[in-house]
Scaffold this motif. Structure first.
Motif, PDB file in Angstrom:
ATOM      1  N   LYS A 177       4.986  23.733  59.226  1.00 22.73           N
ATOM      2  CA  LYS A 177       4.905  22.848  60.646  1.00 22.73           C
ATOM      3  C   LYS A 177       4.476  21.540  60.637  1.00 22.73           C
ATOM      4  O   LYS A 177       4.992  20.818  61.566  1.00 22.73           O
ATOM      5  N   ALA A 178       3.292  21.424  59.951  1.00 21.42           N
ATOM      6  CA  ALA A 178       2.878  20.006  59.937  1.00 21.42           C
ATOM      7  C   ALA A 178       3.713  18.982  59.374  1.00 21.42           C
ATOM      8  O   ALA A 178       3.684  17.898  59.593  1.00 21.42           O
ATOM      9  N   LEU A 179       4.435  19.271  58.246  1.00 24.99           N
ATOM     10  CA  LEU A 179       5.337  18.542  57.402  1.00 24.99           C
ATOM     11  C   LEU A 179       6.518  18.430  58.203  1.00 24.99           C
ATOM     12  O   LEU A 179       7.362  17.537  57.881  1.00 24.99           O
ATOM     13  N   ASN A 180       7.024  19.345  59.014  1.00 22.01           N
ATOM     14  CA  ASN A 180       8.350  19.401  59.592  1.00 22.01           C
ATOM     15  C   ASN A 180       8.209  18.575  60.975  1.00 22.01           C
ATOM     16  O   ASN A 180       7.594  18.743  62.064  1.00 22.01           O
ATOM     17  N   SER A 181       8.610  17.273  60.727  1.00 16.76           N
ATOM     18  CA  SER A 181       8.659  16.378  62.045  1.00 16.76           C
ATOM     19  C   SER A 181       9.270  17.142  63.316  1.00 16.76           C
ATOM     20  O   SER A 181       9.036  16.755  64.452  1.00 16.76           O
ATOM     21  N   GLN A 182      10.181  17.835  63.003  1.00 14.11           N
ATOM     22  CA  GLN A 182      10.912  18.660  64.111  1.00 14.11           C
ATOM     23  C   GLN A 182       9.851  19.541  65.107  1.00 14.11           C
ATOM     24  O   GLN A 182      10.450  19.928  66.329  1.00 14.11           O
ATOM     25  N   SER A 183       9.279  20.317  64.147  1.00 11.96           N
ATOM     26  CA  SER A 183       8.332  21.501  64.686  1.00 11.96           C
ATOM     27  C   SER A 183       6.880  21.043  64.916  1.00 11.96           C
ATOM     28  O   SER A 183       6.125  21.965  65.332  1.00 11.96           O
ATOM     29  N   THR A 184       6.462  19.829  64.467  1.00 10.31           N
ATOM     30  CA  THR A 184       5.026  19.449  64.815  1.00 10.31           C
ATOM     31  C   THR A 184       4.608  19.875  66.121  1.00 10.31           C
ATOM     32  O   THR A 184       3.409  20.112  66.613  1.00 10.31           O
ATOM     33  N   ALA A 185       5.454  19.106  67.246  1.00 10.47           N
ATOM     34  CA  ALA A 185       4.934  19.396  68.617  1.00 10.47           C
ATOM     35  C   ALA A 185       5.415  20.577  69.352  1.00 10.47           C
ATOM     36  O   ALA A 185       4.864  20.988  70.330  1.00 10.47           O
ATOM     37  N   ILE A 186       5.981  21.583  68.455  1.00  9.36           N
ATOM     38  CA  ILE A 186       6.394  22.958  69.060  1.00  9.36           C
ATOM     39  C   ILE A 186       4.851  23.711  68.998  1.00  9.36           C
ATOM     40  O   ILE A 186       4.359  23.911  68.015  1.00  9.36           O
ATOM     41  N   PRO A 187       4.624  24.273  70.141  1.00 11.88           N
ATOM     42  CA  PRO A 187       3.275  24.932  70.467  1.00 11.88           C
ATOM     43  C   PRO A 187       3.341  26.580  69.991  1.00 11.88           C
ATOM     44  O   PRO A 187       2.423  27.008  69.918  1.00 11.88           O
TER      45      PRO A 187
ATOM     46  N   ASP B 179      26.854  29.919  78.635  1.00 12.23           N
ATOM     47  CA  ASP B 179      27.867  28.800  79.232  1.00 12.23           C
ATOM     48  C   ASP B 179      27.304  27.622  79.798  1.00 12.23           C
ATOM     49  O   ASP B 179      27.940  26.567  79.689  1.00 12.23           O
ATOM     50  N   SER B 180      25.861  27.547  80.027  1.00 11.94           N
ATOM     51  CA  SER B 180      25.319  26.529  80.419  1.00 11.94           C
ATOM     52  C   SER B 180      24.341  25.689  79.446  1.00 11.94           C
ATOM     53  O   SER B 180      24.114  26.845  78.414  1.00 11.94           O
ATOM     54  N   GLN B 181      23.903  24.730  79.435  1.00 13.25           N
ATOM     55  CA  GLN B 181      23.120  24.156  78.532  1.00 13.25           C
ATOM     56  C   GLN B 181      21.776  24.217  78.600  1.00 13.25           C
ATOM     57  O   GLN B 181      21.281  23.772  79.515  1.00 13.25           O
ATOM     58  N   ALA B 182      21.008  25.287  77.805  1.00  5.65           N
ATOM     59  CA  ALA B 182      19.716  25.443  77.966  1.00  5.65           C
ATOM     60  C   ALA B 182      18.844  25.033  76.994  1.00  5.65           C
ATOM     61  O   ALA B 182      19.417  24.512  75.780  1.00  5.65           O
ATOM     62  N   THR B 183      17.591  24.504  77.444  1.00 11.27           N
ATOM     63  CA  THR B 183      16.895  23.701  76.452  1.00 11.27           C
ATOM     64  C   THR B 183      15.429  24.231  76.585  1.00 11.27           C
ATOM     65  O   THR B 183      14.934  24.712  77.600  1.00 11.27           O
ATOM     66  N   LEU B 184      14.986  24.569  75.233  1.00 12.33           N
ATOM     67  CA  LEU B 184      13.519  25.320  75.115  1.00 12.33           C
ATOM     68  C   LEU B 184      12.489  24.360  75.672  1.00 12.33           C
ATOM     69  O   LEU B 184      12.511  23.320  75.161  1.00 12.33           O
ATOM     70  N   GLN B 185      11.624  24.753  76.631  1.00 11.74           N
ATOM     71  CA  GLN B 185      10.751  24.085  77.135  1.00 11.74           C
ATOM     72  C   GLN B 185       9.213  24.611  76.237  1.00 11.74           C
ATOM     73  O   GLN B 185       9.310  25.523  75.873  1.00 11.74           O
ATOM     74  N   PRO B 186       8.225  23.668  76.440  1.00 11.97           N
ATOM     75  CA  PRO B 186       6.765  24.100  75.454  1.00 11.97           C
ATOM     76  C   PRO B 186       6.457  25.445  76.004  1.00 11.97           C
ATOM     77  O   PRO B 186       6.053  26.187  75.254  1.00 11.97           O
ATOM     78  N   GLU B 187       6.548  25.468  77.254  1.00 10.66           N
ATOM     79  CA  GLU B 187       6.056  26.872  77.916  1.00 10.66           C
ATOM     80  C   GLU B 187       6.996  28.004  77.452  1.00 10.66           C
ATOM     81  O   GLU B 187       6.316  29.387  77.830  1.00 10.66           O
ATOM     82  N   ASP B 188       8.173  28.141  77.126  1.00  9.78           N
ATOM     83  CA  ASP B 188       8.910  29.001  76.441  1.00  9.78           C
ATOM     84  C   ASP B 188       8.497  29.819  75.116  1.00  9.78           C
ATOM     85  O   ASP B 188       8.800  30.697  75.002  1.00  9.78           O
ATOM     86  N   TYR B 189       7.751  28.820  74.488  1.00 15.21           N
ATOM     87  CA  TYR B 189       7.530  29.616  73.272  1.00 15.21           C
ATOM     88  C   TYR B 189       6.438  30.622  73.038  1.00 15.21           C
ATOM     89  O   TYR B 189       5.711  30.671  73.762  1.00 15.21           O
ATOM     90  N   ILE B 190       6.685  31.459  71.996  1.00 13.21           N
ATOM     91  CA  ILE B 190       5.759  32.474  72.007  1.00 13.21           C
ATOM     92  C   ILE B 190       4.589  32.007  71.174  1.00 13.21           C
ATOM     93  O   ILE B 190       4.773  31.588  70.124  1.00 13.21           O
TER      94      ILE B 190
END
Length: 416
Positions: free
Chosen positions: A223-233, A71-82
């Protein structure tokens, strides 16, 4: 009068009034046939779901990040990723229970161009374990290796359909360069392998006609070619293939707790882990419940059939009143008269049940074949149906039989 004599008299009575007997049995036949057909179809669908799930990964566990509160707007933070380090540590800790961990990252859809060949494709970044977890059947060349991942190489795996278009059925495309243009990229890849797509011939798993051909490249390249996932750790999800002797339902909970502790207390996300075996169990349970519910509705016609049996037995008692009076005058006990008519009702229902079981089994097998779920009629529902039909004979035959047993012999002899 013994049991065999009662059965003989009942069969003679049915033979003498064939049409009436058939009409009496009709409700029983329809009811039993409906229940058997539904049971057969339900059994076929349940078995088909289990086999298909096993085919696409029966020992797999899907692990993914999910919002704690939708119900709330959740945003993934860099520290959330596996992270990859967390995955490596997890795999090392539970090495005896894990066969492989599949990682993937979609680069999106695009267009493959090579000479006169232009095909719509979807490009997925994958790690080496992806092949094992997702049952990729390699027919030529090799799959993505650790060295491809480390160097982020521009290599690609295509399927047999695309191979046939490029070099023909007997050709070998490995080593060939092809260009794939996606929304944000236009890259040249070297083909290193060809796989054969697994066809799921099951209408329940038919997600529509997807004409795009799936190709695989190293996940680091994607991941390197995908601009949306380049910064995802790290990764939002992954799939575990458990070892053969692992209880995947229990291990899914262990996995969930392992990765939850790595999330910060203030994170909007949590970890969910679901095993394929648990999904199969839920699906088969749902199908079984649905089949049972429909069978109960279909079984209402058995009530109508039972009322028809009671009605015809009351007519039979009335028609044979004088016969009953003679038998009583000759010393027949009430129990003997009662047994005769109850057995006759049971015989009617049993014959109707046998016909219904046969008809329902044929319809069930035919229906399951048309739906591409070939099966054989289940034995247990067959026995239950026959026993239930005999129970109807006892239940609805008792009142007419008891009425016949209580007739006064003098009044019965006077009956015209």
């Amino acid at each position: 009068m013994n049991l065999l004599e009662n059965i003989r008299l009942a069969l003679e009575g049915l033979r003498a009034n064939k049409m009436r007997a058939l009409l009496t049995m009709l409700g029983i036949i329809i009811g039993i046939a409906s229940v058997m057909a539904i049971s057969t179809l339900g059994s076929a669908m349940t078995g088909s779901v289990s086999k298909t799930m096993d085919k696409i990964g029966g020992k797999n566990i899907s692990v993914y990040l999910t919002p704690k509160n939708y119900d709330s707007q959740a945003t993934l933070q860099p520290e959330d990723y596996i992270t990859q380090d967390e995955l490596n540590s997890f795999k090392e800790t539970y090495a005896d229970q894990i066969r492989a961990i599949s990682l993937s990252s979609s680069l999106g859809s695009g267009k493959l161009n090579s000479g006169y060949v232009h095909k719509d494709v979807s490009v997925t970044g994958a790690n080496p374990d992806y092949r094992l977890v997702n049952n990729i059947n390699l027919v030529q060349g090799r799959f993505i290796s650790d060295r491809d991942i480390q160097s982020s190489r521009n290599v690609i795996i295509i399927d047999t359909t695309l191979r046939n278009n490029l070099v023909g059925v007997n050709g070998d495309p490995t080593g060939m360069d092809i260009t794939v243009e996606t929304k944000n990229t236009n890259e040249t890849y070297t083909i290193i392998g060809v796989y054969e797509k697994v066809v799921i011939d099951n209408p329940l798993f038919n997600m529509g006609d997807d004409t795009r051909i799936e190709c695989f490249i190293p996940i680091t390249t994607a991941k390197a070619l995908n601009s949306q996932s380049t910064a995802i750790p790290g990764y939002e999800n992954f799939t575990i293939m458990a070892s053969a002797n692992t209880d995947t339902t229990a291990f899914a909970q262990i996995t969930k707790q392992y990765f939850i502790k790595n999330l910060g207390a203030l994170s909007d996300y949590t970890i969910e882990a679901q095993s394929m075996e648990a999904m199969v169990s839920e699906a088969t349970s749902m199908l079984s419940t649905l089949s049972l519910g429909i069978s109960v509705i279909a079984g209402i016609s058995l009530l109508v059939g039972g009322i028809g049996v009671m009605n015809i037995m009351l007519v039979s008692v009335t028609e044979r009143t004088k016969e009953i009076g003679i038998r009583k005058a000759l010393g027949a006990r009430n129990s003997a008269i009662r047994s005769q008519f109850i057995i006759e009702a049971i015989i009617i229902c049993l014959i109707g049940g046998i016909i219904g079981v046969g008809l329902g089994s044929v319809l069930g097998v035919l229906g399951s074949s048309l739906l591409k779920f070939p099966t054989t009629p289940p034995f247990t529902p067959m026995i239950i149906a026959l026993c239930f039909s005999m129970g109807i004979g006892v239940f609805f035959g008792y009142y007419p039989a008891n009425k016949a047993a209580k007739l006064d012999p003098i009044d019965a002899l006077r009956y015209e």
